[in-house]
Structure formats: C-alpha cells, structure tokens
Motif scaffolding. Structure first.
Motif, short mmCIF file in Angstrom:
data_model
loop_
_atom_site.label_atom_id
_atom_site.label_comp_id
_atom_site.label_asym_id
_atom_site.label_seq_id
_atom_site.Cartn_x
_atom_site.Cartn_y
_atom_site.Cartn_z
N LEU A 1 0.05 -9.31 5.75
CA LEU A 1 0.54 -9.17 6.86
C LEU A 1 -0.60 -9.20 8.07
O LEU A 1 -0.48 -10.15 8.94
CB LEU A 1 1.74 -8.11 7.19
N ARG A 2 -1.42 -8.35 8.01
CA ARG A 2 -2.27 -8.39 8.87
C ARG A 2 -3.34 -9.61 8.93
O ARG A 2 -3.84 -10.06 10.11
CB ARG A 2 -3.15 -7.09 8.86
N THR B 1 6.27 -6.56 12.38
CA THR B 1 5.80 -6.14 10.92
C THR B 1 6.74 -4.99 10.25
O THR B 1 6.79 -5.13 9.07
CB THR B 1 4.30 -5.18 11.48
N LEU C 1 0.32 -12.77 9.97
CA LEU C 1 0.61 -12.50 11.73
C LEU C 1 -0.29 -13.42 12.33
O LEU C 1 0.22 -13.89 13.34
CB LEU C 1 0.22 -11.07 12.01
#
Length: 220
Positions: free
Chosen positions: A131-132, A40, A136
């Motif tokens: 991203l989260r 990340t 991801l």
C-alpha cells in the motif's frame, strides 16, 4: 463607491485574507493526512478499524461545517474543553475535508489494477508495504482531479468560520455592511479577495492535474 472607504478597508481585508489562507493551508494538509489514513484503513480491511473509518466518513459528510464549528466552539466548553476560534476552524476543516479526501483516495485505489498489488506481494512485500510503496503513490496520481476539486471546495468552506467570531473575509464584509452600511464596497472587496485567493489555487490545480494525466499516460 467610496474610494476613501475602500482605502481604509483594504488593510483589514488583507489581514482577513491571510487568516483565511492560513486556516485553509493547515486544514487541507490535515484533511489530506486524515484521508490517507482512512483510505489505508479501509483498504486493509480490518473489520473494527474499517467500521470506525466508515462511521467517521458518514458523520463528516452528512453534517455541515457550520454545525461542526458550533459544536467545537460552543459545545465543547460545556465539557471543559476550550479551544480558540482558529483552532476550531482548522479542526472543523480537517474533519470535514478528511472524509472527502478519503473518498478521493479510495476511488484512486480502486482504479489501480489488481496486478500491481499481486506483483508487490509476489516480490515479498506485506500488504502495508504494498500500500505504502506501490498502491498509494499510483492512487494519488489517479485521484488528483478529485483532490483538487476538494481543495477548492474546502477553501470556499472557510466562508462560514465567521460564525465563531473569527475576523475572516465574510466577518469583515458583514462588519462593513452592518456598522457603516457600506454594502457596495464590502461586497466588492469580498468578491475580489476570494477571487485573488481562489484563482491561483485553481490554476495551480489545473496545471498539476495535467501533469498527473501525462504521468498516468506514460505509465500505462
């Protein structure tokens, strides 16, 4: 092959196997967490944090677990930091595994189409939120083959923790060979113990990988 010796040694090897499994589970969970954080950080492209993560990955991947364990168990006490053998083993496994997991997640993130990120931003998500919640999860599915290979690799790496006096499987085998000269029995129990531990892990990893591939196929 002496059956009496085997009967006496099996309970000791069972205890050693439980220790190996416990160290492996905790170390791998921490390694996955470290890998996600590093992947990340590198994806966010914050210069200082990215350089720190990159330096950690290079250091971790280019030093053997054996050296890391010796430093943790024998080196840190000279600085006044004393850790138990099991704690050192878990930290060492997490430190080594985190870099490999980070690279697996990075390759997974690279495989996610850029349109996914662009769509998330267009919907008003920040880069961290994208991203989260978007990148991801997809990267994890794509990275499953690398993650499962790393998982098996890390379980095998626990074979060196005997260097810090932990009574693991290799420690028990060496004890049998060194004290009683029961080499055949020791090697048989050592191979059988790792076989019992690793085969279910490999089978579960293969099943999970197949399911992940099906998921990728249905989302493409």
């Amino acid at each position: 092959m002496n059956s009496d010796i085997l009967g006496t040694a099996i309970p000791l090897f069972a205890q050693a196997a439980l220790l190996t499994v416990r160290i492996s589970i905790i170390g791998i969970v921490l390694a996955v967490a470290v890998g996600i954080i590093c992947a990340t950080v590198r994806e966010l492209r914050v210069p200082v944090l990215r350089q720190i993560a990159g330096a950690y990955i290079e250091l971790s991947r280019n030093t053997p677990l054996l050296i890391q364990l010796v430093f943790l168990y024998y080196g840190l006490p000279k600085a006044g930091i004393v850790l138990s053998g099991e704690t050192c083993a878990i930290i060492g496994l997490a430190f080594l595994g985190g870099s490999y997991m980070a690279e697996a997640f990075r390759s997974g993130l690279d495989a996610v189409p850029t349109t996914q990120y662009e769509s998330a931003v267009a919907l008003g998500l920040s880069r961290m939120q994208a991203l989260r919640t978007v990148l991801l999860p997809q990267a994890f599915v794509t990275a499953v083959p690398g993650l499962t290979a790393n998982l098996i690799f890390l379980v095998k790496e626990t074979s060196v923790v005997s260097i810090i006096a932990l009574p693991d499987l290799v420690y028990r085998a060496r004890d049998m060979m060194g004290v009683g000269y029961h080499t055949d029995e020791a090697l048989l129990l050592l191979v059988a113990s790792y076989f019992i531990i690793l085969v279910p892990v490999a089978v579960a990893a293969r099943i999970f990988e197949k399911k992940a591939r099906r998921y990728v196929g249905t989302t493409n």
